[in-house]
Enzyme design. Structure first.
Site, PDB file in Angstrom:
ATOM      1  N   ARG A  44       0.763  -1.246   0.000  1.00  0.00           N
ATOM      2  CA  ARG A  44       0.000   0.000   0.000  1.00  0.00           C
ATOM      3  C   ARG A  44       0.793   1.295   0.000  1.00  0.00           C
ATOM      4  O   ARG A  44       0.216   2.347  -0.204  1.00  0.00           O
ATOM      5  CB  ARG A  44      -0.966   0.003   1.190  1.00  0.00           C
ATOM      6  CG  ARG A  44      -2.137  -0.933   0.978  1.00  0.00           C
ATOM      7  CD  ARG A  44      -2.832  -1.225   2.266  1.00  0.00           C
ATOM      8  NE  ARG A  44      -1.892  -1.873   3.176  1.00  0.00           N
ATOM      9  CZ  ARG A  44      -2.179  -2.227   4.409  1.00  0.00           C
ATOM     10  NH1 ARG A  44      -3.356  -1.984   4.910  1.00  0.00           N
ATOM     11  NH2 ARG A  44      -1.270  -2.817   5.162  1.00  0.00           N
ATOM     12  N   ARG A  53      -4.949  -2.774  -6.739  1.00  0.00           N
ATOM     13  CA  ARG A  53      -5.714  -3.445  -5.689  1.00  0.00           C
ATOM     14  C   ARG A  53      -7.191  -3.062  -5.753  1.00  0.00           C
ATOM     15  O   ARG A  53      -8.060  -3.859  -5.400  1.00  0.00           O
ATOM     16  CB  ARG A  53      -5.090  -3.032  -4.343  1.00  0.00           C
ATOM     17  CG  ARG A  53      -5.737  -3.534  -3.099  1.00  0.00           C
ATOM     18  CD  ARG A  53      -5.505  -5.002  -2.874  1.00  0.00           C
ATOM     19  NE  ARG A  53      -6.170  -5.379  -1.635  1.00  0.00           N
ATOM     20  CZ  ARG A  53      -7.469  -5.630  -1.551  1.00  0.00           C
ATOM     21  NH1 ARG A  53      -8.230  -5.579  -2.626  1.00  0.00           N
ATOM     22  NH2 ARG A  53      -8.006  -5.958  -0.384  1.00  0.00           N
ATOM     23  N   ASP A  90       0.100 -13.985   0.693  1.00  0.00           N
ATOM     24  CA  ASP A  90       0.012 -13.681   2.117  1.00  0.00           C
ATOM     25  C   ASP A  90       0.264 -14.957   2.901  1.00  0.00           C
ATOM     26  O   ASP A  90       0.019 -16.054   2.386  1.00  0.00           O
ATOM     27  CB  ASP A  90      -1.368 -13.106   2.484  1.00  0.00           C
ATOM     28  CG  ASP A  90      -1.338 -12.469   3.868  1.00  0.00           C
ATOM     29  OD1 ASP A  90      -0.939 -11.303   3.964  1.00  0.00           O
ATOM     30  OD2 ASP A  90      -1.667 -13.152   4.862  1.00  0.00           O
ATOM     31  N   TYR A 166      -2.812 -16.780  14.297  1.00  0.00           N
ATOM     32  CA  TYR A 166      -4.001 -16.277  13.584  1.00  0.00           C
ATOM     33  C   TYR A 166      -5.124 -17.309  13.591  1.00  0.00           C
ATOM     34  O   TYR A 166      -6.295 -16.980  13.732  1.00  0.00           O
ATOM     35  CB  TYR A 166      -3.631 -15.879  12.144  1.00  0.00           C
ATOM     36  CG  TYR A 166      -2.805 -14.614  12.118  1.00  0.00           C
ATOM     37  CD1 TYR A 166      -3.415 -13.363  12.221  1.00  0.00           C
ATOM     38  CD2 TYR A 166      -1.419 -14.656  12.040  1.00  0.00           C
ATOM     39  CE1 TYR A 166      -2.661 -12.195  12.233  1.00  0.00           C
ATOM     40  CE2 TYR A 166      -0.650 -13.498  12.047  1.00  0.00           C
ATOM     41  CZ  TYR A 166      -1.288 -12.268  12.149  1.00  0.00           C
ATOM     42  OH  TYR A 166      -0.548 -11.115  12.174  1.00  0.00           O
TER      43      TYR A 166
HETATM   44  O1  CP3 Z   1       5.998  -7.132  -0.512  1.00  0.00           O
HETATM   45  C1  CP3 Z   1       5.470  -8.013   0.209  1.00  0.00           C
HETATM   46  O2  CP3 Z   1       6.062  -8.456   1.197  1.00  0.00           O
HETATM   47  C2  CP3 Z   1       4.092  -8.464  -0.173  1.00  0.00           C
HETATM   48  C3  CP3 Z   1       3.707  -9.843   0.181  1.00  0.00           C
HETATM   49  C4  CP3 Z   1       3.217 -10.026   1.610  1.00  0.00           C
HETATM   50  C5  CP3 Z   1       1.941  -9.610   2.129  1.00  0.00           C
HETATM   51  N1  CP3 Z   1       1.842 -10.104   3.405  1.00  0.00           N
HETATM   52  C6  CP3 Z   1       0.921  -8.838   1.415  1.00  0.00           C
HETATM   53  C7  CP3 Z   1      -0.181  -8.173   2.173  1.00  0.00           C
HETATM   54  C8  CP3 Z   1       3.888 -10.710   2.630  1.00  0.00           C
HETATM   55  C9  CP3 Z   1       5.289 -11.294   2.628  1.00  0.00           C
HETATM   56  C10 CP3 Z   1       2.995 -10.750   3.755  1.00  0.00           C
HETATM   57  C11 CP3 Z   1       3.335 -11.430   5.011  1.00  0.00           C
HETATM   58  C12 CP3 Z   1       2.419 -11.364   6.154  1.00  0.00           C
HETATM   59  N2  CP3 Z   1       1.045 -11.329   6.147  1.00  0.00           N
HETATM   60  C13 CP3 Z   1       2.858 -11.425   7.505  1.00  0.00           C
HETATM   61  C14 CP3 Z   1       4.283 -11.599   7.975  1.00  0.00           C
HETATM   62  C15 CP3 Z   1       5.101 -10.360   7.825  1.00  0.00           C
HETATM   63  C16 CP3 Z   1       4.696  -9.242   8.739  1.00  0.00           C
HETATM   64  O3  CP3 Z   1       4.424  -8.165   8.206  1.00  0.00           O
HETATM   65  O4  CP3 Z   1       4.707  -9.428   9.953  1.00  0.00           O
HETATM   66  C17 CP3 Z   1       1.712 -11.361   8.316  1.00  0.00           C
HETATM   67  C18 CP3 Z   1       1.671 -11.383   9.820  1.00  0.00           C
HETATM   68  C19 CP3 Z   1       0.572 -11.319   7.447  1.00  0.00           C
HETATM   69  C20 CP3 Z   1      -0.864 -11.307   7.827  1.00  0.00           C
HETATM   70  C21 CP3 Z   1      -1.561 -10.108   7.342  1.00  0.00           C
HETATM   71  N3  CP3 Z   1      -1.859  -9.851   6.025  1.00  0.00           N
HETATM   72  C22 CP3 Z   1      -2.064  -9.039   8.112  1.00  0.00           C
HETATM   73  C23 CP3 Z   1      -1.938  -8.928   9.626  1.00  0.00           C
HETATM   74  C24 CP3 Z   1      -2.677  -8.152   7.232  1.00  0.00           C
HETATM   75  C25 CP3 Z   1      -3.479  -6.932   7.597  1.00  0.00           C
HETATM   76  C26 CP3 Z   1      -2.648  -5.858   8.133  1.00  0.00           C
HETATM   77  C27 CP3 Z   1      -2.008  -5.131   7.011  1.00  0.00           C
HETATM   78  O5  CP3 Z   1      -0.774  -4.953   7.034  1.00  0.00           O
HETATM   79  O6  CP3 Z   1      -2.773  -4.709   6.147  1.00  0.00           O
HETATM   80  C28 CP3 Z   1      -2.493  -8.639   5.909  1.00  0.00           C
HETATM   81  C29 CP3 Z   1      -2.932  -8.027   4.641  1.00  0.00           C
HETATM   82  C30 CP3 Z   1      -1.894  -7.795   3.584  1.00  0.00           C
HETATM   83  N4  CP3 Z   1      -0.932  -8.688   3.197  1.00  0.00           N
HETATM   84  C31 CP3 Z   1      -1.781  -6.637   2.766  1.00  0.00           C
HETATM   85  C32 CP3 Z   1      -0.696  -6.857   1.889  1.00  0.00           C
HETATM   86  C33 CP3 Z   1      -0.193  -5.940   0.802  1.00  0.00           C
HETATM   87  C34 CP3 Z   1      -2.700  -5.431   2.822  1.00  0.00           C
HETATM   88  C35 CP3 Z   1      -4.040  -5.777   2.274  1.00  0.00           C
HETATM   89  C36 CP3 Z   1      -4.525  -4.882   1.159  1.00  0.00           C
HETATM   90  O7  CP3 Z   1      -3.777  -4.526   0.232  1.00  0.00           O
HETATM   91  O8  CP3 Z   1      -5.725  -4.559   1.184  1.00  0.00           O
END
Ligand code: CP3
Length: 359
Positions: A44, A53, A90, A166
């Site tokens: 984002r 997105r 994710d 989770y």
């Molecule tokens: O460049 C990258 O790293 C993109 C790929 C990626 C995402 N999530 C995309 C994502 C990776 C490697 C992750 C890992 C991830 N997901 C973790 C471990 C790393 C960390 O940050 O601690 C965890 C705990 C998650 C679980 C998760 N996914 C949460 C808690 C959330 C919501 C909170 C948030 O940051 O928005 C997500 C959603 C998510 N995953 C988004 C993205 C780009 C945002 C959603 C959107 O675009 O609407």
């Protein structure tokens, strides 16, 4: 869609330099300036990601659309010229592929139907699991075809402990009471859940490698909430088992571990899991890490994501300190945790010029 310049003849010839810098570092080489990528680089903080997105309301659907996921992975590489792309997906696709209910509510983070002690555990049906994750493997294959040879492709999964938080808490948590209590009061049942996640995660990473990722990172975002004995059992042991299985199948593919918040437990993690690379969070002092972490382990990290958001002199000071401390070791420049959505792309550009002009 991807729009890279065709590779020149010299670049496509097999040479020492065609091997991505990131992989040379994971092969114990000191590379200067160090390779750089940023956790959550695809996401984002990029206006082009927000536009892409907006085409899909459902986040998991976005993750399972190879064309969109490929484009999201390529965006930061194209804009900044980073040394690695991370496949866009994710960590919660694993519980989704195991048949749990997983949803992402706008502004609220993930929501899952909580798994409780005594509930029937999901079954790891390998064929159904990989069938569900086929779009992720298609994303990897498309990325390999689109990326220049010197840009590394990183695959990933959540480590069992973090994915289990989770699944059991039903989403994010403040104190992890449900899962921590389960781990103490129903050891056998909880161990079975963790064993299931070890099976699924190792198998998932092996398929990612077969599809074309060149290294994999295990994200253990919530490793830091456990006392040492619980850390050994639920973070180190499952990770070590995944490392053994992936290495048995693909001995040459390096594995990066990220037990965020592990503090002094980073040392035991580095020695006992045998990961090739260790991703440090921003609470770790680089001068402590160079002494405490074994030489055979490449270091990745560990810029404070708020210093990146702040930019200017704060960013310059923090980045230079890290470069100086880790410069003599195999080192990958990264953040200590994911890039925050409010970060200005100009600050990422500032960081890249600091890292690349530093000699
Ligand atoms: O460049 C990258 O790293 C993109 C790929 C990626 C995402 N999530 C995309 C994502 C990776 C490697 C992750 C890992 C991830 N997901 C973790 C471990 C790393 C960390 O940050 O601690 C965890 C705990 C998650 C679980 C998760 N996914 C949460 C808690 C959330 C919501 C909170 C948030 O940051 O928005 C997500 C959603 C998510 N995953 C988004 C993205 C780009 C945002 C959603 C959107 O675009 O609407």
């Amino acid at each position: 869609m991807p729009d890279f310049e065709p590779m020149s003849e010299t670049e496509s010839l097999p040479s020492q330099d065609a091997k991505p810098k990131l992989l040379r570092v994971l092969d114990h080489k000191v590379v200067n300036p160090p390779p750089i990528w940023l956790m959550r680089q695809a996401g984002r903080h990029l206006p082009e990601y927000r536009a892409l997105r907006a085409k899909t309301s459902n986040f998991l659907e976005f993750c399972y659309s190879p064309e969109l996921a490929i484009e999201a992975s390529l965006q930061p590489v194209r804009r900044y010229g980073l040394d690695a792309a991370i496949m866009f997906s994710d960590i919660l696709v694993v519980p989704d592929a195991l048949g749990r209910q997983v949803g992402f509510m706008a502004g609220e983070g993930p929501k899952l139907d909580p798994l409780r002690p005594g509930d029937a555990l999901p079954v790891f049906d390998e064929e159904a699991f990989h069938a569900h994750l086929t779009p992720v493997y298609s994303t990897v294959m498309g990325l390999r075809a689109a990326l220049p040879q010197d840009v590394a492709l990183i695959g990933f999964a959540g480590a069992p402990w973090t994915v289990a938080t989770y699944m059991v808490e039903g989403g994010g948590s403040r104190d992890f009471q449900k899962i921590r209590r389960w781990a103490y009061t129903d050891l056998g049942g909880f161990q079975r859940l963790m064993d299931l996640l070890v099976d699924a995660t190792a198998s998932y990473l092996i398929r990612q490698i077969e599809a074309g990722v060149q290294t994999v990172q295990l994200f253990d975002t919530w490793a830091g909430v456990l006392p040492p004995d619980q850390f050994r059992r639920w973070v180190i042991e499952p990770t070590a088992e995944i490392v053994r299985r992936v290495r048995k199948a693909y001995p040459k593919t390096p594995i990066i571990g990220f037990p965020r918040g592990a503090g002094q437990n980073y040392i035991a993690y580095a020695f006992e899991t045998e990961v090739n690379g260790l991703s440090l969070d921003a609470t770790i002092s680089p001068s402590w890490a160079v002494r405490a972490i074994p030489e055979r382990c490449a270091i990745q990290g560990n810029l404070d994501n708020l210093a990146l958001m702040a930019g200017g002199a704060a960013l310059e000071r923090s980045a230079r300190d890290i470069l100086q401390q880790f410069g003599k070791r195999p080192f990958i420049f990264n953040l200590g945790h994911g890039i925050l959505p409010d970060t200005a792309p100009e600050h990422v550009e500032q960081l890249l010029s600091i890292v690349r002009e530093n000699r």
